[in-house]
Design an enzyme around this catalytic site. Structure first.
Site, PDB file in Angstrom:
ATOM      1  N   GLU A  13      -1.390  -1.219  -6.327  1.00  0.00           N
ATOM      2  CA  GLU A  13      -2.299  -0.603  -6.551  1.00  0.00           C
ATOM      3  C   GLU A  13      -2.385  -0.023  -7.992  1.00  0.00           C
ATOM      4  O   GLU A  13      -1.571   0.670  -8.048  1.00  0.00           O
ATOM      5  CB  GLU A  13      -3.048   0.471  -5.421  1.00  0.00           C
ATOM      6  CG  GLU A  13      -4.644   0.426  -5.629  1.00  0.00           C
ATOM      7  CD  GLU A  13      -5.041   1.027  -4.580  1.00  0.00           C
ATOM      8  OE1 GLU A  13      -6.252   1.066  -3.986  1.00  0.00           O
ATOM      9  OE2 GLU A  13      -4.384   1.206  -3.496  1.00  0.00           O
ATOM     10  N   CYS A  70     -17.096  -7.778  12.424  1.00  0.00           N
ATOM     11  CA  CYS A  70     -16.236  -8.663  12.981  1.00  0.00           C
ATOM     12  C   CYS A  70     -15.418  -8.149  14.239  1.00  0.00           C
ATOM     13  O   CYS A  70     -14.607  -8.876  14.820  1.00  0.00           O
ATOM     14  CB  CYS A  70     -15.548  -9.481  12.102  1.00  0.00           C
ATOM     15  SG  CYS A  70     -13.862  -8.716  11.520  1.00  0.00           S
ATOM     16  N   CYS A  78     -13.857  -2.682  12.045  1.00  0.00           N
ATOM     17  CA  CYS A  78     -14.795  -3.392  11.125  1.00  0.00           C
ATOM     18  C   CYS A  78     -16.211  -3.524  12.249  1.00  0.00           C
ATOM     19  O   CYS A  78     -15.931  -3.998  13.268  1.00  0.00           O
ATOM     20  CB  CYS A  78     -14.185  -5.063  10.833  1.00  0.00           C
ATOM     21  SG  CYS A  78     -15.706  -5.798   9.962  1.00  0.00           S
ATOM     22  N   ASP A  98       0.944  -1.109  -0.017  1.00  0.00           N
ATOM     23  CA  ASP A  98      -0.056   0.082   0.077  1.00  0.00           C
ATOM     24  C   ASP A  98       0.996   1.332  -0.159  1.00  0.00           C
ATOM     25  O   ASP A  98       1.800   1.389   1.067  1.00  0.00           O
ATOM     26  CB  ASP A  98      -0.694   0.054   1.312  1.00  0.00           C
ATOM     27  CG  ASP A  98      -1.884   1.214   1.292  1.00  0.00           C
ATOM     28  OD1 ASP A  98      -2.833   1.375   0.463  1.00  0.00           O
ATOM     29  OD2 ASP A  98      -1.627   2.220   2.101  1.00  0.00           O
ATOM     30  N   ASP A 141      -3.396   1.454   6.725  1.00  0.00           N
ATOM     31  CA  ASP A 141      -2.602   1.006   5.407  1.00  0.00           C
ATOM     32  C   ASP A 141      -2.383  -0.465   5.429  1.00  0.00           C
ATOM     33  O   ASP A 141      -2.164  -1.048   4.381  1.00  0.00           O
ATOM     34  CB  ASP A 141      -1.373   1.704   5.551  1.00  0.00           C
ATOM     35  CG  ASP A 141      -1.718   3.280   5.398  1.00  0.00           C
ATOM     36  OD1 ASP A 141      -2.455   3.691   4.809  1.00  0.00           O
ATOM     37  OD2 ASP A 141      -0.857   4.126   5.775  1.00  0.00           O
ATOM     38  N   CYS A 143     -12.662 -10.344   7.641  1.00  0.00           N
ATOM     39  CA  CYS A 143     -14.000 -10.876   7.231  1.00  0.00           C
ATOM     40  C   CYS A 143     -14.356 -10.593   5.792  1.00  0.00           C
ATOM     41  O   CYS A 143     -15.460 -11.230   5.410  1.00  0.00           O
ATOM     42  CB  CYS A 143     -15.132 -10.715   8.112  1.00  0.00           C
ATOM     43  SG  CYS A 143     -15.630  -9.140   8.116  1.00  0.00           S
ATOM     44  N   CYS A 147     -12.766  -5.370   5.094  1.00  0.00           N
ATOM     45  CA  CYS A 147     -12.102  -5.786   6.382  1.00  0.00           C
ATOM     46  C   CYS A 147     -11.239  -7.030   5.614  1.00  0.00           C
ATOM     47  O   CYS A 147     -11.625  -7.945   4.974  1.00  0.00           O
ATOM     48  CB  CYS A 147     -13.142  -6.191   7.108  1.00  0.00           C
ATOM     49  SG  CYS A 147     -12.467  -7.047   8.464  1.00  0.00           S
TER      50      CYS A 147
HETATM   51 ZN   LIG Z   1     -14.607  -7.782   9.400  1.00  0.00          ZN
END
Ligand SMILES: [Zn+2]
Length: 377
Positions: free
Chosen positions: A274, A348, A345, A190, A355, A330, A327
């Site tokens: 990216e 979860c 998140c 990143d 980053d 999850c 996330c």
């Molecule tokens: Zn999550």
């Protein structure tokens, strides 16, 4: 290292470095550039005229005509110390310019202008030209010096060009790939504004302190410049100070980027980066400054050639892939503003540095895009 069969290949790399010339050598370089420009412009004008008369010209037939009918009467081209290869390459470049035009990659070729297109290419009729150290023997032209030491290798052709009053030499040469043993199969990288790069393995590359300091100083110098009388001696002096500092900032930045990209490409088999839509991001003006700071383009350029050198692969992650919003634990997606540095998140409760979370999503993307390494473990 699974899905790539071991191919035997040569790697080409290039170097562009400043020449240290005497004034008579500078004059000689100008002469070469002038002949190259004259030949190119002659070819372009003739091409146009022939085309308008219903012919279908190409650079090879123009070269033949030039060599047989035109060159013999142009005594100034045949002066002593002038490498005769320049006209050959001028036609080659013209051919390339038209090819790019016909294949819709470029506009119709333009006339070369003195002071703006001062360059020429030469070779030693296919024989290798030796490089190494700070001196190089050019065909016909003779010995010239460079400020920087050149690698000990050979090349078959080289280009000399002028930028802002200085002459530079560009050389392409072959290098041996150095395939390294990789610590990790996959890594997500990143690229940031405050941190240079965050890897999904937890490794972080910070921007050097010197960069921040120099950037601050630059802002101060630019403010001072605005108060000086345009064109005055003080104004000119200040301008020079600013351009020197600019060069320093570029060097600090490039150096830090080289360290990071070498580490990444030596130690990871698949690098996920990216595919930034920088033009879209540049619309945000404040961000634009920091963006150029973080030199995303340079980072990408370095990774692209270093993965080849060290025997890895790069995966460019689609720019619409929500690496920051997802996330990494999850897979749930939620909005996150630019100012939020920690990802929490809602589904979860997974918590991670913004980053790091993004880089781990990039890694996951690469694992799906190029899954073969997982199979072999
Ligand atoms: Zn999550």
């Amino acid at each position: 290292m699974a899905c790539h069969s071991s191919l035997k290949f040569v790697l080409l790399t290039a170097i562009k470095t400043k020449l240290k010339l005497t004034s008579s050598q500078k004059m000689l370089m100008s002469k070469h550039a002038g002949i190259s420009r004259f030949t190119y412009n002659w070819g372009l004008a003739t091409w146009k005229a022939l085309y308008q008369s219903g012919y279908q010209p190409n650079h090879l037939m123009l070269k033949k005509f030039f060599n047989n009918e035109v060159k013999p009467v142009l005594t100034w081209i045949k002066e002593q110390g002038i490498c005769q290869k320049i006209t050959e390459f001028a036609f080659e470049n013209l051919g390339k310019a038209f090819k790019n035009f016909f294949e819709n990659r470029a506009d119709y070729p333009k006339l070369k202008i003195k002071g703006r297109n001062d360059s020429f290419t030469i070779n030693a009729s296919g024989r290798p030209i030796n490089l190494g150290g700070k001196r190089i023997k050019l065909p016909t032209i003779g010995w010239v010096s460079t400020y920087e030491s050149l690698p000990h290798t050979t090349t078959t052709k080289l280009t000399i060009s002028r930028t802002a009053g200085d002459w530079y030499i560009s050389i392409a040469y072959e290098i041996e790939p150095e395939i390294t043993k990789k610590e990790h199969d996959y890594v997500g990288v990143d690229l940031g504004i405050k941190t240079l790069a965050t890897l999904s393995t937890g490794v972080i590359f910070v921007n050097p302190k010197a960069l921040k300091k120099a950037t601050k100083k630059l802002t101060r110098l630019q403010r001072q410049l605005a108060r000086k009388v345009r064109g005055s001696n003080r104004y000119k002096k200040q301008k020079l100070r600013i351009s020197k500092l600019h060069r320093r900032i570029t060097n600090i930045r490039k150096d830090a980027t080289h360290k990071a990209t070498t580490f990444i490409c030596k130690n990871h088999a698949v690098v996920a980066l990216e595919d930034l839509n920088t033009s879209g991001m540049l619309k945000n003006h404040k961000l634009a400054l920091s963006l150029s700071d973080a030199n995303f383009y340079e980072f990408r350029r370095q990774v692209e050639y270093k993965v080849v050198r060290y025997g890895g692969t790069v995966v460019f992650v689609d720019r619409f892939y929500p690496s920051s919003k997802t996330c990494s634990n999850c897979g749930a997606i939620q909005e996150i503003s630019l100012s939020e540095r920690v990802y929490v998140c809602q589904k979860c409760q997974h918590t991670a540095d913004r980053d790091l979370n993004a880089s781990q999503n990039l890694e996951k993307y690469a694992r799906q895009a190029l899954p073969c390494l997982d199979v072999e473990g």
